[in-house]
Write a protein that holds these residues in place. Structure first.
Motif, mmCIF file in Angstrom:
data_model
loop_
_atom_site.group_PDB
_atom_site.id
_atom_site.type_symbol
_atom_site.label_atom_id
_atom_site.label_comp_id
_atom_site.label_asym_id
_atom_site.label_seq_id
_atom_site.Cartn_x
_atom_site.Cartn_y
_atom_site.Cartn_z
ATOM 1 N N UNK A 38 -8.659 4.551 -3.883
ATOM 2 C CA UNK A 38 -9.915 3.938 -3.752
ATOM 3 C C UNK A 38 -9.544 2.165 -3.750
ATOM 4 N N UNK A 39 -8.488 2.290 -2.784
ATOM 5 C CA UNK A 39 -8.852 0.121 -2.338
ATOM 6 C C UNK A 39 -8.382 -0.280 -3.648
ATOM 7 N N UNK A 40 -7.656 0.080 -3.846
ATOM 8 C CA UNK A 40 -6.229 -1.191 -4.705
ATOM 9 C C UNK A 40 -4.624 -1.254 -4.019
ATOM 10 N N UNK A 41 -5.185 -2.032 -2.954
ATOM 11 C CA UNK A 41 -3.419 -1.536 -2.216
ATOM 12 C C UNK A 41 -2.497 -2.655 -3.131
ATOM 13 N N UNK A 42 -2.330 -3.167 -3.642
ATOM 14 C CA UNK A 42 -1.607 -4.271 -3.874
ATOM 15 C C UNK A 42 -1.448 -3.459 -5.641
ATOM 16 N N UNK A 43 -1.544 -2.616 -6.036
ATOM 17 C CA UNK A 43 -1.591 -1.511 -6.680
ATOM 18 C C UNK A 43 -0.702 -0.595 -6.624
ATOM 19 N N UNK A 99 -17.033 1.507 -13.763
ATOM 20 C CA UNK A 99 -16.050 2.171 -13.098
ATOM 21 C C UNK A 99 -14.847 1.549 -12.766
ATOM 22 N N UNK A 100 -14.993 0.573 -11.761
ATOM 23 C CA UNK A 100 -13.417 -0.241 -11.063
ATOM 24 C C UNK A 100 -12.680 -0.659 -11.623
#
Length: 730
Positions: free
Chosen positions: A475-480, A405-406
């Protein structure tokens, strides 16, 4: 009926058998001899030789007309448009010699069978030879779809064929069925079909019949080969849904709890099955206010629980019938499409989400659309019904491993980020001195061949892009999260989406602080200062500009430190602090000249011109505006060019030169309309109106102010109030 000769059919008695059954004996010879087993009462006549046929007349048997339609639903909302389409089809009847066929398709629970049965009952009198009905169970949770051979067997028995004389094979049954309904006026309802192949043997050949087919699948084959008409049934409108709820709850309760009713309709997304389940719960608990049910529907993750009626009629169960009918590849794509939080998805984005080629993904999307699990609402763009999205997300959580999923979400975010970055670099790369480092990925963004198509992609994907920023942050995709927001800076500004600009940049700011990226933090703080300047919240401009400048100076970044000074100068000019504005602009321009950046020097000269305008030193202002215009044109900075042209219009208007001001404003307006700078377009229209009013052309002034007012109203911009005042005064 005739006896003997051609009058005898297969299985009929012979003449001798029939006469013997009557108790007489006939013999041939020279003499005529007649014996009777019983005494004959009354007169008798000796007929001698019998020639031709003998007819026995019996009292006619009562003909059984099949009437198989199921009971019509009580809580039916008038689907006037769709019923009119069916009635119009029936009106065409047999004139062209083809059997009339109509298919009704749509998402599970949308009311296909309800509509078909209701309309069929209304039209029943038009079919004096009867109506046939079969539930083909194309998507049954516990049983296989009905075989066409079995369906034909039930039809033949309904038409009076004794069970023992029903043929065994499909072709034989289909042939006998077509023979029996030939030239009969019959309505045949084939409900819940799965495929055209299941339906085709059940079709009569007589144009006096009408066939109505319902299916979750789009039976295009029947449209192409048999010439069927197709009706795609949509969810109920808000008003139709309200009527449906009133049929359950009564008009008074709907009127008293109207706000809760509207919320209920919104959470059920107009799906009749969902509305019926919610209404049934309300009827079971008449003392509970509807707001209690609404509160259970607010969380999308728990909505399906609240709409679970149990058994085979709950939403999960009904949706699962369609889901289980998919190929494994399409089922996986269905699950993955439940992961994004945007309103729709393009073919290319879906391909990257699934990690498949465009060709493979197109075929899988077609399968989902065919099954009414996904709607292609525009060419190449797909969306879920809201409740199906929730179901797809549940399936993803249950059937897709968390790493998968991630990975899918990351691929989709890469698609959006890399495409947006390419556009940003092309349109405003000359003013970007900060190099954005994209997260590593195998996904390649879309490259466009024109600026119109670039802006069009931003516009088309805007809701998905902002949804992606929020999802990446959660969801923790901080750079995105922060990078995607950063690439949208220019688009936010062009379109005047100030609230979304501020909200997304604040989310991005949280992300970079968690990453500890001070350079990125400075860029976002500077972007927020500009956003608050556009929003006329100048105390926040001072706050964010100061934080940004401090970080820029720590990094020895003179270009951006100068930019933070210049936005401060603009803000000070608006607040009529012209001496402060002049000092900041002079220092900002000095730094830009040290850096040697043409775009930065253009901005510095523009800010100096505005400051001198405020101090009424018009010639100095004109000189700096002229320098800014030259520099902006040299680097192709059209946004800045339009800004300077508008300021030149302001200068000429202040010098009582309305004709020249009009020329400046019109050129600024042309550029702003060309790049889609909506807020700037409104500003130029407003200023054009002022120049025309000064020139005595009040009619044209009002026309431009009205256009400006419309734009500011659409953007929710406070400038709308000042334009309204100008309209009132002119």
């Amino acid at each position: 009926m005739p006896i003997g000769g051609s009058g005898l059919g297969a299985g009929s008695a012979t003449l001798a058998e029939l006469i013997n059954d009557l108790g007489g004996l006939v013999t041939a010879g020279d003499g005529v001899h007649n014996e009777s087993a019983a005494q004959i009462g009354g007169h008798s006549v000796q007929a001698g030789q019998i020639h031709g046929d003998v007819y026995f007349h019996h009292a006619p048997e009562e003909k059984l007309v099949p009437r198989q339609l199921p009971v019509a639903a009580r809580h039916f909302v008038n689907r006037a448009v769709e019923q009119d389409v069916l009635t119009t089809l029936l009106g065409g009847a047999t004139s062209d010699g083809f059997v009339l066929i109509s298919t009704v398709d749509g998402v599970a629970g949308v009311g296909k069978s309800t509509l078909a049965v209701h309309w069929a009952h209304r039209m029943r009198d038009r079919f004096p030879d009867g109506d046939l009905y079969v539930n083909l169970r194309g998507f049954d949770p516990v049983a296989e779809p009905v075989d066409s051979t079995d369906a034909l067997g039930s039809f033949l028995i309904a038409l009076g064929v004794p069970t023992e004389r029903v043929p065994q094979g499909l072709e034989a049954r289909a042939g006998l069925f077509r023979s029996l309904v030939h030239r009969k006026q019959m309505l045949i309802l084939l409900d819940n079909a799965r495929t055209a192949e299941q339906v085709r043997p059940l079709l009569p050949s007589s144009p006096s019949c009408l066939v109505l087919v319902t299916s979750r699948n789009r039976l295009h084959e029947l449209v192409v080969r048999e010439g069927a008409s197709r009706i795609s049934l949509d969810v109920l409108t808000a008003d139709e849904a309200e009527l449906m709820l009133a049929s359950y709850l009564g008009d008074q309760r709907v009127a008293v709890e109207h706000e809760a009713v509207r919320d209920l309709i919104r959470h059920c997304a107009g799906l009749p099955l969902a509305l019926g389940i919610a209404a049934a719960r309300a009827v079971e608990n008449p003392d509970f206010p509807l707001i209690e049910i609404v509160s259970q529907l607010q969380d999308e993750r728990e909505r399906l629980d609240a709409l679970d009626a149990g058994g085979v009629t709950g939403l999960r169960s009904v949706f699962s019938w369609s889901y289980r009918s998919l190929s494994p590849e399409a089922a996986r794509l269905f699950r993955l499409l439940g992961l994004p939080t945007g309103p729709d998805i393009s073919l290319r984005a879906a391909a990257d989400l699934a990690g498949r080629s465009h060709r493979e993904t197109r075929a899988l999307l077609a399968e989902l659309s065919h099954a009414s699990l996904l709607d292609q609402h525009e060419p190449g763009r797909y969306r879920f019904h809201d409740l199906l999205r929730a179901y797809a997300a549940e399936c993803a959580a249950a059937d897709e491993a968390a790493p998968d999923r991630d990975a899918a979400i990351r691929r989709l975010l890469d698609h959006y980020l890399r495409t947006s970055h390419l556009i940003d670099r092309h349109l405003v790369g000359h003013s970007r001195k900060f190099a954005l480092a994209l997260p590593p990925s195998n996904v390649i963004g879309i490259a466009f061949d024109s600026e119109d198509r670039m802006l069009g992609w931003w516009e088309e994907e805007y809701a998905n892009l902002t949804a992606g920023i929020g999802q990446a942050h959660r969801r923790g995709f901080r750079a995105h999260a922060w990078s995607l927001a950063f690439t949208l800076f220019y688009f936010f500004r062009l379109r005047g989406y100030l609230a979304e600009w501020i909200r997304n940049f604040e989310l991005a700011l949280e992300a970079v602080r968690e990453l500890g990226d001070r350079r990125a933090e400075a860029q976002l703080l500077h972007g927020l200062a500009i956003a608050y300047f556009e929003a006329k919240q100048h105390e926040k401009v001072v706050f964010y500009r100061g934080l940004a400048r401090e970080l820029f100076e720590q990094a020895d970044d003179h270009y951006h430190a100068a930019m933070s000074l210049l936005i401060g100068s603009e803000s000070s000019s608006v607040l009529d602090r012209h001496d402060v504005a002049l000092a900041m602009a002079e220092r900002g321009l000095e730094l830009q000249e040290e850096v040697g950046d043409l775009n930065g020097r253009g901005y510095g000269n523009g800010c100096l011109g505005v400051a001198y305008m405020g101090l009424r030193e018009h010639e100095k202002a004109r000189s700096h505006f002229s320098d800014a215009l030259t520099l902006y044109r040299e680097v192709g900075e059209v946004y800045g060019e339009s800004y300077i042209l508008n300021e030149l219009g302001e200068l000429h208007l202040a010098l009582d030169e309305p004709a020249t001001a009009l020329l400046m404003y019109r050129e600024a307006l042309r550029i702003r309309q060309g790049i889609g700078y909506r807020r700037g377009e409104g500003q130029s229209l407003r200023d054009l109106g002022r120049a025309q009013c000064a020139a005595g052309d009040r009619e044209q002034a009002r026309a431009h102010w009205e256009k400006a007012f419309t734009i500011f109203e659409e953007l929710g911009d406070a400038e709308a109030d000042s334009v309204r005042q100008e309209l009132d005064s002119c």
